[in-house]
Write a protein that holds these residues in place. Structure first.
Motif, PDB file in Angstrom:
ATOM      1  N   TYR A   1      42.864  40.728  25.566  1.00 41.70           N
ATOM      2  CA  TYR A   1      42.543  40.053  26.493  1.00 41.70           C
ATOM      3  C   TYR A   1      42.366  38.734  25.616  1.00 41.70           C
ATOM      4  O   TYR A   1      41.583  38.569  24.547  1.00 41.70           O
TER       5      TYR A   1
ATOM      6  N   GLN B   1      31.555  58.715  32.107  1.00 44.59           N
ATOM      7  CA  GLN B   1      30.779  58.602  31.143  1.00 44.59           C
ATOM      8  C   GLN B   1      30.140  60.142  30.812  1.00 44.59           C
ATOM      9  O   GLN B   1      29.859  60.592  29.817  1.00 44.59           O
TER      10      GLN B   1
ATOM     11  N   GLY C   1      33.208  56.206  24.380  1.00 44.42           N
ATOM     12  CA  GLY C   1      32.023  55.421  24.388  1.00 44.42           C
ATOM     13  C   GLY C   1      32.481  54.129  25.003  1.00 44.42           C
ATOM     14  O   GLY C   1      33.462  53.508  25.403  1.00 44.42           O
ATOM     15  N   ASN C   2      31.196  53.334  25.221  1.00 39.46           N
ATOM     16  CA  ASN C   2      31.334  52.030  25.979  1.00 39.46           C
ATOM     17  C   ASN C   2      32.382  51.249  25.024  1.00 39.46           C
ATOM     18  O   ASN C   2      32.653  50.999  23.589  1.00 39.46           O
ATOM     19  N   GLY C   3      33.294  50.541  25.768  1.00 38.00           N
ATOM     20  CA  GLY C   3      34.226  49.439  25.060  1.00 38.00           C
ATOM     21  C   GLY C   3      35.348  50.038  24.328  1.00 38.00           C
ATOM     22  O   GLY C   3      36.323  49.768  23.708  1.00 38.00           O
ATOM     23  N   ALA C   4      35.746  51.399  24.729  1.00 39.65           N
ATOM     24  CA  ALA C   4      36.700  52.079  23.969  1.00 39.65           C
ATOM     25  C   ALA C   4      38.052  51.843  24.515  1.00 39.65           C
ATOM     26  O   ALA C   4      39.029  52.003  23.797  1.00 39.65           O
ATOM     27  N   GLY C   5      38.015  51.239  25.701  1.00 40.59           N
ATOM     28  CA  GLY C   5      39.198  50.601  26.213  1.00 40.59           C
ATOM     29  C   GLY C   5      39.837  51.484  27.471  1.00 40.59           C
ATOM     30  O   GLY C   5      40.815  51.579  27.915  1.00 40.59           O
ATOM     31  N   LYS C   6      38.883  52.319  28.055  1.00 37.34           N
ATOM     32  CA  LYS C   6      39.146  53.284  29.024  1.00 37.34           C
ATOM     33  C   LYS C   6      39.607  52.352  30.565  1.00 37.34           C
ATOM     34  O   LYS C   6      40.678  52.655  31.090  1.00 37.34           O
ATOM     35  N   SER C   7      38.789  51.451  30.862  1.00 44.65           N
ATOM     36  CA  SER C   7      38.765  50.908  32.038  1.00 44.65           C
ATOM     37  C   SER C   7      40.189  49.738  31.829  1.00 44.65           C
ATOM     38  O   SER C   7      40.914  49.693  32.656  1.00 44.65           O
ATOM     39  N   THR C   8      40.373  49.335  30.680  1.00 42.21           N
ATOM     40  CA  THR C   8      41.507  48.563  30.265  1.00 42.21           C
ATOM     41  C   THR C   8      42.852  49.365  30.601  1.00 42.21           C
ATOM     42  O   THR C   8      43.732  48.734  31.144  1.00 42.21           O
TER      43      THR C   8
ATOM     44  N   ALA D   1      42.178  45.169  23.161  1.00 39.98           N
ATOM     45  CA  ALA D   1      41.395  46.163  23.794  1.00 39.98           C
ATOM     46  C   ALA D   1      41.909  47.398  23.803  1.00 39.98           C
ATOM     47  O   ALA D   1      41.190  48.446  23.326  1.00 39.98           O
TER      48      ALA D   1
ATOM     49  N   GLU E   1      36.037  50.548  38.143  1.00 34.68           N
ATOM     50  CA  GLU E   1      34.681  50.415  37.615  1.00 34.68           C
ATOM     51  C   GLU E   1      33.956  49.325  38.523  1.00 34.68           C
ATOM     52  O   GLU E   1      34.633  48.109  38.787  1.00 34.68           O
TER      53      GLU E   1
ATOM     54  N   GLU F   1      34.783  55.747  36.583  1.00 36.46           N
ATOM     55  CA  GLU F   1      33.329  56.078  36.730  1.00 36.46           C
ATOM     56  C   GLU F   1      32.792  56.040  38.255  1.00 36.46           C
ATOM     57  O   GLU F   1      32.055  55.454  38.350  1.00 36.46           O
TER      58      GLU F   1
HETATM   59  N1  LIG Z   1      37.963  40.469  30.791  1.00 31.28           N
HETATM   60  C1  LIG Z   1      37.663  40.662  29.243  1.00 31.28           C
HETATM   61  N2  LIG Z   1      37.769  39.653  28.256  1.00 31.28           N
HETATM   62  C2  LIG Z   1      37.677  39.872  27.042  1.00 31.28           C
HETATM   63  N3  LIG Z   1      37.448  41.160  26.735  1.00 31.28           N
HETATM   64  C3  LIG Z   1      37.115  42.081  27.604  1.00 31.28           C
HETATM   65  C4  LIG Z   1      37.457  41.932  28.803  1.00 31.28           C
HETATM   66  N4  LIG Z   1      37.207  43.157  29.612  1.00 31.28           N
HETATM   67  C5  LIG Z   1      37.033  44.045  28.564  1.00 31.28           C
HETATM   68  N5  LIG Z   1      37.064  43.416  27.413  1.00 31.28           N
HETATM   69  C6  LIG Z   1      36.799  44.196  25.905  1.00 31.28           C
HETATM   70  O1  LIG Z   1      37.776  45.075  25.932  1.00 31.28           O
HETATM   71  C7  LIG Z   1      37.062  46.337  25.229  1.00 31.28           C
HETATM   72  C8  LIG Z   1      37.778  47.575  26.056  1.00 31.28           C
HETATM   73  O2  LIG Z   1      36.797  47.221  27.437  1.00 31.28           O
HETATM   74  P1  LIG Z   1      37.115  48.632  28.526  1.00 31.28           P
HETATM   75  O3  LIG Z   1      36.328  47.532  29.749  1.00 31.28           O
HETATM   76  O4  LIG Z   1      38.476  48.870  28.621  1.00 31.28           O
HETATM   77  O5  LIG Z   1      36.120  49.524  27.937  1.00 31.28           O
HETATM   78  P2  LIG Z   1      35.497  50.850  28.652  1.00 31.28           P
HETATM   79  O6  LIG Z   1      36.083  52.154  27.808  1.00 31.28           O
HETATM   80  O7  LIG Z   1      35.974  50.999  30.201  1.00 31.28           O
HETATM   81  O8  LIG Z   1      33.904  50.973  28.645  1.00 31.28           O
HETATM   82  P3  LIG Z   1      32.785  51.178  29.621  1.00 31.28           P
HETATM   83  O9  LIG Z   1      32.529  52.823  29.222  1.00 31.28           O
HETATM   84  O10 LIG Z   1      31.781  50.320  28.961  1.00 31.28           O
HETATM   85  O11 LIG Z   1      33.163  50.733  30.718  1.00 31.28           O
HETATM   86  C9  LIG Z   1      35.804  46.093  25.060  1.00 31.28           C
HETATM   87  O12 LIG Z   1      35.630  45.765  23.847  1.00 31.28           O
HETATM   88  C10 LIG Z   1      35.446  44.708  25.896  1.00 31.28           C
HETATM   89  O13 LIG Z   1      34.503  43.916  25.270  1.00 31.28           O
END
Ligand SMILES: Nc1ncnc2c1ncn2[C@@H]1O[C@H](COP(=O)(O)OP(=O)(O)OP(=O)(O)O)[C@@H](O)[C@H]1O
Ligand SMILES: [Mg+2]
Lengths: 253, 345
Positions: free
Chosen positions: A29, A210, A53-60, A34, A101, A178
């Motif tokens: 990003y 989660q 965990g949160n922010g691990a990069g799953k949604s990305t 990410a 998500e 999720e």
């Molecule tokens: N649009 C964005 N702009 C900048 N950084 C982002 C953006 N979306 C996500 N991130 C960052 O990328 C990293 C991975 O985010 P992601 O949403 O993939 O996590 P996740 O594993 O799905 O977490 P969660 O379980 O909380 O949904 C995080 O550090 C987040 O802050």
């Protein structure tokens, strides 16, 4: 953390070609990485889960598979063809649907319209109607609210709609980010039942959760993510009994 | 987090706004009634003219509101597209097809010209979006806004090239006769405009509300990423939106020349502002709002021009209209129906 290295044992593939392969993708990003080199494989018929965990990069990772984000490095292949580099709607055309998500339903449109949009790429009117009935069978609550604006549904109902909408695409690969978020415990159970049912009816599923314990319970294979990398992978049953996993994600000592 | 203080401040303001709103409505009704008593015949005539103009404003306002709905851009070049439509229509009908008076053949050619101009304006608008706005889609909002102003200048210069820098008077092929209802004369051309415009507005509503493409356009306006996940080609939907808006501007331009008998390269500025005011009045992004806003502005303009009762007369019309624009933006930026209503795109 240590990792059990069970890289695609022959038993998992069982002679099948992989349906989805994510090969060393790096996703940014802006300047922030990410996802820093994730590889994973989904075989046809499987339920595969990504936990972390949160922010691990799953949604990305999910967004990258669906073509909403472009990997800076690495590739994604679906049914033998490269899909990284395709636009989001082109990925959907290949047969991948996602319930994203945060639900992302169309709040100013009715429940019916949302489901119709799920079937946007399909032309077979009869089969669409049949699938809509199938969605109502899975989520009877939606049937009572056909003309209600989706934005006025309760959070749980919106989640059902998001999943129903993804199912309406009749995807070969269903990405669920999720799906149990915001649902009452009873409904969480029924959503996982639904996922199992959909899978048994022939849809391959990649599931982000989660709720790691339940996810590992219904999945065949699992990947554990931490800060943009896969730190652990293996058959879901094995990971469910892995001490590291239980400590980190199931809240056990 | 910030919702709590915002609500605390908003509540009392809303009720005050409601009281003010009703007061404004009552005052408006009173002024209109006085105008009617002052000159019932003129009143009916200006209402007809107001409706006819309002219908044209509605066509243009829809273009603003649809584009805003889907990419949140106030397309300042939209009025100039309308101007190009009016100039093209006049050139085609009068200079190429030599139609300068009312006849059945002229009406048929007018219909053909209108469709051609609609198609051309649709193509222009799609091209403008592709060349100028698309690449700025993820830039800060100011960048496409300034670009739109730039496009507006480009279109005006094309207008000068085609129409000259002075206003050009044009012949009308609409019937110049009047329709006598009792003691009241109603110019037929105004009725024709309404008869042409209303089906277009209905068609537009039908496309957006009922068709598969229309639903996909609305989905795109609400959530672009979610739309992509549904397999909707978002770029294409945005193009369609510009095409529809452009076609409506073309239709408005064609009819405008027929009613007003002049073309000028800077017509888009004034008409664009009036249509924009209509869109703001109905709530930018709100389709039905744009139509109602357009008709309301047309009526207000007509009544004010008449100078009946308390209406200050033509000299003040622009002041009244843009006063409304300023008041709306200050007190009700979401339009007369409020902000979170109705369908965008
Ligand atoms: N649009 C964005 N702009 C900048 N950084 C982002 C953006 N979306 C996500 N991130 C960052 O990328 C990293 C991975 O985010 P992601 O949403 O993939 O996590 P996740 O594993 O799905 O977490 P969660 O379980 O909380 O949904 C995080 O550090 C987040 O802050
Ligand atoms: Mg996530």
């Amino acid at each position: 953390m240590t990792s059990i290295d069970v890289t695609h044992p022959a038993s998992r593939a069982a002679g099948r070609d992989p349906m989805l392969t994510v090969d060393d993708i790096h996703v940014y990003y802006g300047n922030i990485a990410a996802v820093k080199g994730i590889s994973l494989t989904v075989f046809p018929g499987e339920i595969v889960t990504l936990i972390g965990g949160n922010g691990a990069g799953k949604s990305t990772t999910m967004r990258t598979i669906s073509g909403l984000l472009k990997p800076k490095r690495g590739e994604v292949h679906f049914e033998g063809k490269r899909i990284s580099g395709l636009k989001g709607h082109e990925v959907a055309e290949r047969g991948i649907a996602q319930s994203p998500e945060g639900r992302r339903i169309f709040g100013r449109m009715t429940v019916t319209e949302n489901l119709e949009l799920g079937a946007f790429l399909r032309r077979d009117k009869g089969a669409i109607a049949a699938d809509m009935d199938r969605v109502f069978e899975l989520f009877p609550r939606l049937k009572e609210r056909l003309v209600q604006k989706a934005g006025t549904l309760s959070g749980g109902e919106q989640q059902m709609l998001a999943m129903g909408r993804a199912l309406m695409a009749e995807p070969r690969l269903l990405l669920l980010d999720e799906p149990s978020m915001g649902l009452a415990p009873v409904l969480v159970e029924s959503v996982f039942e639904t996922i199992k049912k959909v899978n048994e009816q022939g849809t391959t599923v990649l599931l982000v959760e989660q709720n790691a314990l339940v996810a590992l319970n219904i999945a065949n294979h699992a990947y554990v993510l931490e800060t943009g990398r896969i730190i652990l992978e293996g058959p879901a049953k094995e990971l469910a009994h892995n001490d590291e996993v239980r400590k980190a994600y199931l809240g056990e000592d | 987090m910030s919702t709590v203080p915002a609500n605390l401040f908003r509540r009392p303001q809303l009720t005050l706004m409601q009281i003010l709103g009703y007061a404004v409505l009552a005052l408006a009704a009173f002024v209109v009634v006085v105008a009617f008593i002052d000159g019932p015949r003129t009143f009916v005539q200006v209402v007809v003219i107001g409706f006819s103009n309002g219908a044209l404003y509605a066509l243009i306002a829809l273009g603003y509101t649809m584009v805003y709905g889907i990419i949140e851009l106030i397309n300042f070049a939209h009025g100039d597209l309308f101007m190009l439509g009016s100039v093209l229509a006049a050139i085609f009908l009068e200079e190429r097809l030599n139609q300068t008076s009312s006849s059945a053949k002229a009406w048929m050619l007018l219909a053909v010209v209108m469709i051609a101009v609609m198609a051309l304006c649709a193509a222009f608008n799609v091209t403008i979006e592709k060349l100028a706005y698309r690449r700025l889609r993820n830039s800060p909002k100011l960048a496409p806004l300034i670009t739109a102003v730039g496009v507006s200048f480009i279109l005006q210069n094309i207008g000068i090239f085609m129409n000259g820098s002075a206003p050009h008077s044009r012949a009308s092929v609409l019937p110049q006769s009047s329709w006598h209802v009792g003691a009241i004369d109603i110019r037929l051309k105004y009725i024709v405009v309404v008869l042409v415009t209303a089906p277009l507005l209905l068609l537009m509503t039908w496309i957006v509300q009922k068709t598969r493409i229309g639903k996909a356009m609305r989905a795109t306006a609400q959530d672009r990423d979610a739309s992509l996940l549904m397999g909707i080609n978002v770029d294409k939907m945005i193009s369609y939106t510009f095409a529809l808006g452009g076609a409506l501007a073309g239709a408005a331009g064609t009819m405008f020349v027929q009613v007003n008998g002049t073309t000028r390269y800077d017509a888009g500025f004034r008409l664009g502002l009036i249509a924009f005011t209509s869109a703001v009045l109905g709530g930018v992004g709100n389709l039905l709002g744009a139509v109602i806003g357009g008709v309301l502005i047309g009526l207000i303009q007509g009544l004010n021009d008449s100078g009946l009762g308390f209406f200050p007369g033509q000299k003040w019309t622009q002041t009244v209209l843009f006063g409304i624009l300023i008041m709306m933006i200050i007190f009700r930026p979401g339009g007369i129906f409020g902000s979170h209503q109705q369908e965008k795109v």
